[in-house]
Design a protein around this motif. Structure first.
Motif, PDB file in Angstrom:
ATOM      1  N   LEU A   1       0.842  -1.194   0.000  1.00 35.94           N
ATOM      2  CA  LEU A   1       0.000   0.000   0.000  1.00 35.94           C
ATOM      3  C   LEU A   1       0.873   1.238   0.000  1.00 35.94           C
ATOM      4  O   LEU A   1       1.883   1.305   0.710  1.00 35.94           O
TER       5      LEU A   1
ATOM      6  N   GLN B   1      -0.159   5.287   0.642  1.00 33.88           N
ATOM      7  CA  GLN B   1      -1.334   6.066   1.042  1.00 33.88           C
ATOM      8  C   GLN B   1      -0.929   7.439   1.551  1.00 33.88           C
ATOM      9  O   GLN B   1       0.019   7.585   2.323  1.00 33.88           O
TER      10      GLN B   1
ATOM     11  N   THR C   1      -2.968  10.640   3.388  1.00 34.20           N
ATOM     12  CA  THR C   1      -4.185  11.207   3.953  1.00 34.20           C
ATOM     13  C   THR C   1      -3.863  12.573   4.537  1.00 34.20           C
ATOM     14  O   THR C   1      -2.720  12.847   4.905  1.00 34.20           O
TER      15      THR C   1
ATOM     16  N   GLU D   1      -7.976  11.487   1.031  1.00 34.36           N
ATOM     17  CA  GLU D   1      -6.974  10.436   0.935  1.00 34.36           C
ATOM     18  C   GLU D   1      -6.750  10.054  -0.520  1.00 34.36           C
ATOM     19  O   GLU D   1      -7.615  10.243  -1.379  1.00 34.36           O
TER      20      GLU D   1
ATOM     21  N   SER E   1      -5.048   6.448  -2.060  1.00 39.05           N
ATOM     22  CA  SER E   1      -4.492   5.155  -1.656  1.00 39.05           C
ATOM     23  C   SER E   1      -4.400   4.233  -2.867  1.00 39.05           C
ATOM     24  O   SER E   1      -5.347   4.138  -3.651  1.00 39.05           O
TER      25      SER E   1
ATOM     26  N   TYR F   1      -3.626   0.249  -3.523  1.00 36.11           N
ATOM     27  CA  TYR F   1      -3.413  -1.101  -3.015  1.00 36.11           C
ATOM     28  C   TYR F   1      -3.010  -1.978  -4.205  1.00 36.11           C
ATOM     29  O   TYR F   1      -3.804  -2.187  -5.125  1.00 36.11           O
TER      30      TYR F   1
ATOM     31  N   THR G   1     -13.257   5.151  -6.961  1.00 37.00           N
ATOM     32  CA  THR G   1     -12.611   3.863  -6.708  1.00 37.00           C
ATOM     33  C   THR G   1     -12.419   3.159  -8.036  1.00 37.00           C
ATOM     34  O   THR G   1     -13.384   2.973  -8.788  1.00 37.00           O
TER      35      THR G   1
END
Length: 385
Positions: free
Chosen positions: A96, A98, A100, A115, A117, A119, A169
């Motif tokens: 990951l 990330q 934030t 955020e 991120s 993955y 997403t």
């Protein structure tokens, strides 16, 4: 505990959380309106350091974190902002990156939070959806996902903010690594519509957010209340592959039980209600490091979720604090499904180490136990709520 009892408990917690800030707003001048003063020696804190952690979802993990805590402007009544840049990899071959952030502009005229991120090749245990799944339903699935979320809120009154939020997403390369009972391609993922696991999925949503944030410190709160209400409308007009609406309520209240702030009561009520065609990764998840510790994150997932939890935080010695916590929650396709499978109960205890004493940034170690022989050890940065 039956559904009506659970709902009454939720209403009681909500009243405890909402009423104190409303009463204070009418009876005393808010802290944000106090006469500004210049902060002395209040320089930004940028502290890079290596991290090692453990969670049921990841196993042992390692990486690097940068955790700046800073104040914009010279007015000491403006609460400190913070950001977090983390990169890690785990023994389960998860990785990951990330970023934030939660930023108060000078005078707290605006609050910007969000955020980003990524993955990469992220395997997880998948148990299906609904309140009646069992540990025997476990399969291991893998995917790659990028999540971006940004809020821009304007202060309307002391501690009250309103504005818009955007979330996207991008989910790719979903596959089953290990089937139920080690049978290849045997997974409750295939109970879902084929579109969800055969093709890449792009979700995009936009909606309003209303926030009351009266906490004295956003990293580790001694006193104050927090109420976040938002809606997210995901639709084809924004390029989303699925059309659904998400409503979120996050209410918290913190109270010092002693005059020296050595014992803190922390309460939280969370609701996530959704309508429309919700793909599997966008379902509400119960469990993990922040909500009902003791259950694997996503151990129970569905369109609707309600949960309540409480903590007693107690100073021990030096930089060490102790925590006792407990919670109750449930998921379901509809609220009527909350009576199925029994309510999910979890509790445990933990230790805190004040890594940054000035800004009350803690490193935490928790052990949680969930109903049905579920348990987990959590080692991370910051409070659970």
């Amino acid at each position: 505990m039956s559904l009506p009892q659970f709902m009454r408990l939720g209403y009681l917690l909500l009243l405890l959380i909402i009423c104190p800030p409303l009463v204070r707003a009418q009876t005393q001048p808010p802290a944000a309106e106090a006469q500004p003063t210049k902060a002395k020696g209040d320089k930004p804190s940028f502290i890079p350091f290596p991290i090692v952690f453990s969670q049921p979802e990841t196993g042992l993990g390692y990486g690097l974190a940068v955790l700046p805590v800073f104040r914009l402007g010279t007015d000491s009544t403006t609460r400190k902002s913070n950001a977090r840049l983390i990169g890690w990899r785990t023994q389960n071959k998860q990785s990951l990156i990330q970023l934030t952030h939660s930023v108060f502009t000078p005078g707290e005229r605006f609050l910007l939070s969000g955020e980003a991120s990524f993955y990469n090749r992220f395997p997880i245990n998948y148990y299906g959806f609904g309140p009646t799944t069992t540990l025997a339903d476990k399969s291991v699935i893998e995917y790659q996902v990028f999540v971006f979320q940004q809020r821009a809120l304007k202060r309307l009154a002391p501690a009250f903010f309103a504005g818009l939020q955007y979330r996207l997403t991008d989910l790719r390369n979903v596959r089953v690594n290990e089937g139920i009972g080690n049978v290849p391609l045997n997974s409750r993922l295939f109970d879902r519509p084929a579109r969800e696991y055969e093709q890449n999925t792009f979700i995009a949503g936009l909606g309003p957010a209303l926030l009351y944030d009266g906490r004295d410190n956003v990293l580790s709160t001694f006193r104050g209340s927090y109420l976040d209400m938002s809606a997210l409308f995901n639709g084809k007009g924004l390029g989303s592959d699925y059309r659904f609406t998400r409503y979120v309520l996050d209410a918290r209240h913190f109270r010092s039980l002693t005059t020296d702030n050595s014992t803190i009561l922390a309460l939280q009520l969370v609701g996530q209600l959704q309508a429309g065609d919700v793909p599997f990764r966008e379902l509400a998840n119960l469990g993990g490091a922040n909500l009902l510790r003791g259950y694997y994150e996503g151990r129970f997932r569905d369109r609707q979720l309600l949960a309540a939890q409480a903590e007693i935080r107690r100073a021990l010695f030096g930089r060490f604090n102790g925590v006792l916590f407990g919670g109750v929650g449930q998921v379901g396709n509809t609220l009527g499904d909350f009576d199925r499978g029994g309510l999910k109960l979890a509790g445990g205890a933990g230790l805190r180490f004040q890594f940054n004493r000035r800004d009350r940034l803690n490193v935490r170690l928790d052990y949680g136990v969930g109903r049905g022989s579920s348990s987990g050890v959590y080692f991370g940065i910051g409070e659970s709520f």
